[in-house]
Design a protein around this motif. Structure first.
Motif: not given
Ligand SMILES: Nc1ncnc2c1ncn2[C@@H]1O[C@H](COP(=O)(O)OP(=O)(O)OP(=O)(O)O)[C@@H](O)[C@H]1O
Ligand SMILES: Nc1ncnc2c1ncn2[C@@H]1O[C@H](COP(=O)(O)OP(=O)(O)OP(=O)(O)O)[C@@H](O)[C@H]1O
Ligand SMILES: [Mg+2]
Ligand SMILES: [Mg+2]
Lengths: 267, 267
Positions: A16, A18, B11, B136
């Motif tokens: 999300k 990202t 996280k 993370d």
């Molecule tokens: N397309 C991608 N390529 C490489 N790494 C990614 C990609 N998308 C996300 N990541 C990595 O995966 C992990 C999870 O992504 P992110 O934090 O954006 O997810 P989130 O859904 O916001 O998580 P949360 O539920 O904790 O808010 C992070 O370490 C991020 O850097």
């Protein structure tokens, strides 16, 4: 008012934050005026990404394009009904305050929070990233393990479905719900095919559109400490694997934006 | 009582549920009596993994090894102080009920919940998976973007540090905190090195041990609908890429278990 684009998935780590950050900068690059609101009030990955960017710009003495930033606090009331009322009021205050912007990108936390529910209820577009995994899929719909067919929608799938029904019942413009596969690998052929088939079937049952997926690329996460994204990188004249990946990443974001069919981009 | 192993990281998507399930079955395979408690009371990925397994065993008419399963409900009280008191009582009830087991593996949700805090406070071992990513990492410690050095511990890092200080102050056996890099790719050399250096520095400052990492492998997620893991797969006589990955995966889990130095494994 501006188009409200909520990036949502109660499953943690789907991508999300990202996606929220990269969509915001991609939209700015296409000429839109963009606001950002991070509703993950504790972890604030999106706020931290933008704070890192502001600090890095200061350090370099070079301005960097920034979206307009909004913030909301969660209530600290120990009674949940009081807390919900305070947050509903803060949410309305936010909606009244966003003027003169084409779009606001709203990052939401994993899990379920009242502020996140308010945002989902007001969204024009909900973008839901998911990992290429039945563990993530399980929050959208349940799978029959023998046939690998979809049995029924589950937690988050139902949550959005209900929000859309309530909106439709009030004769409001329907929520456009788009699911994006994220962190896709170039391998995993069988699992990828199965998740893809499950998504296609579920999309017809609970009414989301499926956008082109985003691959696992270190460029999407490597630049977090400096608050930069691949959209800040110059055009690469060479064809090293790194720059090929950046070119492919730009194309991924562009293809995703096209499918989102955002009104402000239609002009 | 049994050794309490909490798999924790606020996280989202770090790999808690995946690790909890695979550790549980790896420990059973090594002859321990294992309990599992899923404290992600809403998403219940670990409970669903085990439910899928039970259903698949029924369907095949073949019994499959299962850990002893425990469950706790979150309070639905609208007053948080009332809710906290109810959950503290339920937690104590759980602790009194676990007998005759070598170890209980406790999966916790992303984000912060009161039940998760209670579990962290009582843990003998906390295992924290993280993605190979500064996004993370940001929950454990903050990074200086110019030097890429650790500036200070942050949210989750501080939470565990405080829990350990409180335990030490009560003269209780200290919490063993182990961090495991998860979903590691074979590529990403520079980012991998930087995250590795950050972890090494932070581990000395806030006192966790670093275990051998776990790679990104489709086998860790592909079998979720049937509740199976690579530990259920026969030994492969061939050397296809898939079975090479399974062999490597078994080795990863074994190497991780060795580093955890669990008392029941010492015999
Ligand atoms: N397309 C991608 N390529 C490489 N790494 C990614 C990609 N998308 C996300 N990541 C990595 O995966 C992990 C999870 O992504 P992110 O934090 O954006 O997810 P989130 O859904 O916001 O998580 P949360 O539920 O904790 O808010 C992070 O370490 C991020 O850097
Ligand atoms: N080593 C691995 N190899 C391949 N896929 C993995 C690995 N570890 C985790 N995954 C996948 O990554 C996603 C996140 O993992 P998981 O659900 O176990 O994390 P979590 O920390 O329990 O998340 P949450 O915060 O939502 O509880 C899932 O789709 C899972 O299948
Ligand atoms: Mg996030
Ligand atoms: Mg989980």
């Amino acid at each position: 008012g501006p188009h409200l684009l909520v990036v949502g998935n109660e499953k943690g780590g789907a991508g999300k934050s990202t996606l929220a950050v990269h969509l915001a900068f991609a939209l700015m690059k296409m000429g839109l005026t963009v606001g950002v609101l991070d509703l993950d009030v504790r972890q604030r990955s999106t706020d931290r990404y933008l704070d890192n960017r502001a600090r890095w710009a200061d350090r370099c003495g070079e301005p960097l394009p920034m979206p307009q930033r909004f913030t909301l606090s969660a209530s600290s009331a120990r009674n949940l009904d009081t807390a919900d009322a305070e947050e509903a009021e803060a949410w309305q205050g936010f909606r009244d305050s966003v003027k003169g912007l084409d779009i606001v990108v709203i990052d939401t936390p994993g899990g379920v929070t009242h502020l996140s529910n308010l945002a989902h209820g007001s969204a024009d577009t909900v973008v839901t990233p998911i990992n290429d995994s039945f563990v993530d899929f399980d929050l959208l719909g349940t799978i029959n393990p023998a046939t690998m067919k979809v049995e029924r929608p589950s937690l988050y799938g139902e949550m959005i479905w209900d929000a859309r029904k309530r909106r439709a019942a009030r004769d409001k413009k329907p929520i456009d719900w788009v699911v994006v596969r994220n962190r896709m690998s170039m391998l995993d052929a069988r699992n990828k095919r199965r998740v893809g088939e499950g998504l296609k079937e579920l999309s017809q049952r609970i009414g989301f559109r499926i956008a082109p997926g985003v691959c696992e690329r270190v460029i999407y996460r490597e630049l977090f400490p400096r608050g930069l994204t691949l959209l800040d990188m110059g055009q690469f004249p060479d064809d090293t694997p790194a720059s090929m990946s950046h070119v492919a990443a730009r194309q991924e974001l562009r293809d995703l934006l096209i499918v989102l069919k955002l009104p402000a981009l239609a002009g």
